[in-house]
Design a protein around this motif. Structure first.
Motif, PDB file in Angstrom:
ATOM      1  N   PRO A 101       0.877  -0.568   0.019  1.00  0.00           N
ATOM      2  CA  PRO A 101       0.148  -0.209   0.051  1.00  0.00           C
ATOM      3  C   PRO A 101       1.144   1.164  -0.250  1.00  0.00           C
ATOM      4  N   LEU A 102       1.915   1.245   0.932  1.00  0.00           N
ATOM      5  CA  LEU A 102       2.930   2.400   1.026  1.00  0.00           C
ATOM      6  C   LEU A 102       3.217   2.958  -0.424  1.00  0.00           C
ATOM      7  N   MET A 103       3.888   1.483  -0.937  1.00  0.00           N
ATOM      8  CA  MET A 103       4.653   2.105  -2.749  1.00  0.00           C
ATOM      9  C   MET A 103       3.267   2.678  -3.768  1.00  0.00           C
ATOM     10  N   ALA A 104       1.745   1.873  -3.789  1.00  0.00           N
ATOM     11  CA  ALA A 104       0.812   1.891  -4.873  1.00  0.00           C
ATOM     12  C   ALA A 104       0.227   3.726  -4.096  1.00  0.00           C
ATOM     13  N   ARG A 105       0.508   3.897  -3.011  1.00  0.00           N
ATOM     14  CA  ARG A 105       0.189   5.632  -3.262  1.00  0.00           C
ATOM     15  C   ARG A 105       1.340   6.720  -2.363  1.00  0.00           C
ATOM     16  N   GLU A 106       2.030   6.254  -1.956  1.00  0.00           N
ATOM     17  CA  GLU A 106       3.185   7.026  -2.024  1.00  0.00           C
ATOM     18  C   GLU A 106       4.311   6.837  -2.367  1.00  0.00           C
ATOM     19  N   GLY A 107       4.491   5.877  -2.777  1.00  0.00           N
ATOM     20  CA  GLY A 107       5.613   5.423  -4.021  1.00  0.00           C
ATOM     21  C   GLY A 107       7.151   5.056  -3.482  1.00  0.00           C
ATOM     22  N   ARG A 108       7.203   5.392  -1.675  1.00  0.00           N
ATOM     23  CA  ARG A 108       7.827   5.461  -1.183  1.00  0.00           C
ATOM     24  C   ARG A 108       7.353   4.753   0.374  1.00  0.00           C
ATOM     25  N   ALA A 109       8.844   3.437   0.228  1.00  0.00           N
ATOM     26  CA  ALA A 109       8.176   2.650   1.751  1.00  0.00           C
ATOM     27  C   ALA A 109       9.728   2.059   2.156  1.00  0.00           C
TER      28      ALA A 109
END
Ligand code: EPU
Length: 421
Positions: A101-109
């Motif tokens: 989810p972090l990668m999908a919404r924010e592009g960073r994790a």
């Protein structure tokens, strides 16, 4: 620190209601990261793993409201941090579910690598391989996965093996990715189905639920929903085995019997009377238990999360049984403690040979993981004398009000202050 003390010997009788499923709620809490709308979940069990996930979400800047017992509201208006720190991941591997989810919404994790755990090495290479296929740049730095992407893009990805949280992470990532993703060799556990159901209600377009191939059309945004969590099939199975091991008669209500079919078949095979209702299941003792082999497998096979509990039952069965663990390479940590209670179990590689004994005796025991602890509780219910189960926090990770539910079924169980550990 607390311990659970069980004075064994009582036959469990009566009805117990299943709680919401831990392994369904954990990914659903992370799904809330995919939308800025409010998500509301009902039938959320009171578990330590859920508290840990709340801590993780709070750290990411998400708003939570959990004032009503069993109801959890999550609103990720904005995400202010992107880190799942070592302190949280080491107590709960499922923290890795924030990655997709972090990668999908924010592009960073930045997610700490889980490392080894009590039930084996459990790498997350499949999660990372899948995200890379969707265009993420992934580096490892100081024990952390550092993942970056502009916007994830669709891919056609085949898992090398069946992974539950790996499948869940990629489903969540693909739901907000650009284009249509195909995921092959997916896990088909009911908790994955629940996640797909909720995502589709949020506006996602996922086809193939319940099959190994999923087709996911990425969306630009998802919206909030209200959802009641499905019953916990591992908890249900644990209470049914508790009925079996104590020669009792227990009905688990508000459950999904079809989710525990492999266990029910086995319980019938070993000599128990099993009655399946629409949303309840009853197990009654029918005389002695016969030793029967079992092999764990991904769903719909016999669940690895019920292997330790089944072993406790087999340790009091007539005859010899061989229990094979096919999902995890090192999930026999409960054997040593069961042996200390008088069980006759030998482990060779991935197989444990259990020779049924006439009785077990109470002892001080401690376990290294959640399901191993559950097997000790079951052994303690059937043992002669008192069993003291130390490190109760393992049980509190995954069994909602365990001692209270067992007491209601007639068990002599107390939770006490622990001076030993
Ligand atoms: N694996 C890999 N690479 C990966 C991912 C998994 O090699 O990238 C291997 C694992 O080491 C293991 C096998 O694949 O040998 C299956 O692991 P999986 O990824 O399916 O396990 P998980 O997703 O980490 C979930 C449950 C576990 C349950 C397993 C298997 C959650 C939060 N956890 O774990 O539940 O045992 O699936 O059904 O859903 C529990 O509740 O006590 C528990 C451990």
């Amino acid at each position: 620190m607390e311990k659970i003390v069980i004075r064994g010997g009582a036959s469990l009788k009566g009805e117990v209601e299943a709680s919401g499923a831990k392994n369904a709620v954990l990914p659903l809490m992370c799904v809330a990261l995919l939308t800025s709308d409010e998500m509301t979940f009902h039938r959320v069990p009171a578990l330590r793993d859920i508290r840990t996930t709340k801590q993780l979400l709070l750290q990411l800047g998400v708003r939570l409201d959990d004032f009503t017992p069993g109801t959890l509201r999550i609103k990720a208006c904005e995400i202010t941090d992107h880190t799942a720190p070592y302190e949280l991941v080491k107590t709960m591997r499922a923290s890795v579910l924030a990655l997709g989810p972090l990668m999908a919404r924010e592009g960073r994790a930045d997610v700490s690598l889980p490392g080894g755990c009590a039930i084996g090495a459990r790498p997350i290479d499949q999660h990372l391989k899948g995200l890379e296929a969707m265009g993420a740049e992934i580096q490892l730095d100081k024990g952390y996965v550092i993942a970056r992407a502009d916007r994830l893009r669709a891919t056609d990805f085949t898992f090398d093996l069946k992974t539950v949280t790996g499948t869940e992470n990629l489903i969540m990532a693909a739901s907000l990715a650009k284009g249509t993703t195909v995921l092959r060799n997916c896990a088909v556990e009911p908790e994955v189905g629940e996640l797909i159901h909720v995502l589709n209600r949020m506006g996602a377009a996922i086809e193939g639920a319940g099959t190994e191939t999923l087709v996911i059309e990425g969306r630009d945004r998802l919206h909030g929903v209200v959802h009641e969590v499905m019953p916990d099939r591992i908890e249900v199975g644990s209470y049914l085995i508790a009925a079996a091991i104590t020669g009792g008669d227990v009905t688990v209500t508000n459950s999904r019997p079809d989710h525990v079919s492999a266990l029910l078949d086995k319980l019938q095979e070993v000599g128990l009377q099993v009655d399946v209702g629409e949303d309840s299941v009853r197990v009654r003792s029918n005389g002695p238990i016969a030793g029967r082999d079992v092999s764990t497998d991904p769903y719909p096979g016999f669940a690895t999360d019920l292997q330790a509990q089944y072993m406790a039952l087999m340790s009091l069965a007539q005859g010899t049984s061989v229990i094979r663990e096919n999902v995890f390479e090192n999930r026999f940590m409960h054997v040593q403690e069961l042996v200390r209670m008088g069980a006759d179990i030998r482990v060779s590689g991935r197989a444990a040979t259990v020779r049924g004994v006439r009785s077990l005796s109470g002892a001080h025991v401690q376990a290294t993981d959640l399901r191993a602890s559950a097997s000790l509780v079951l052994a303690g219910l059937a043992a002669e004398g008192s069993t003291h189960i130390h490190r109760v926090y393992h049980l509190d990770r995954g069994y909602d009000r365990l001692d209270e539910k067992l007491r209601n079924l007639g068990a002599d169980v107390t939770r006490e202050k622990d001076d030993i550990v």
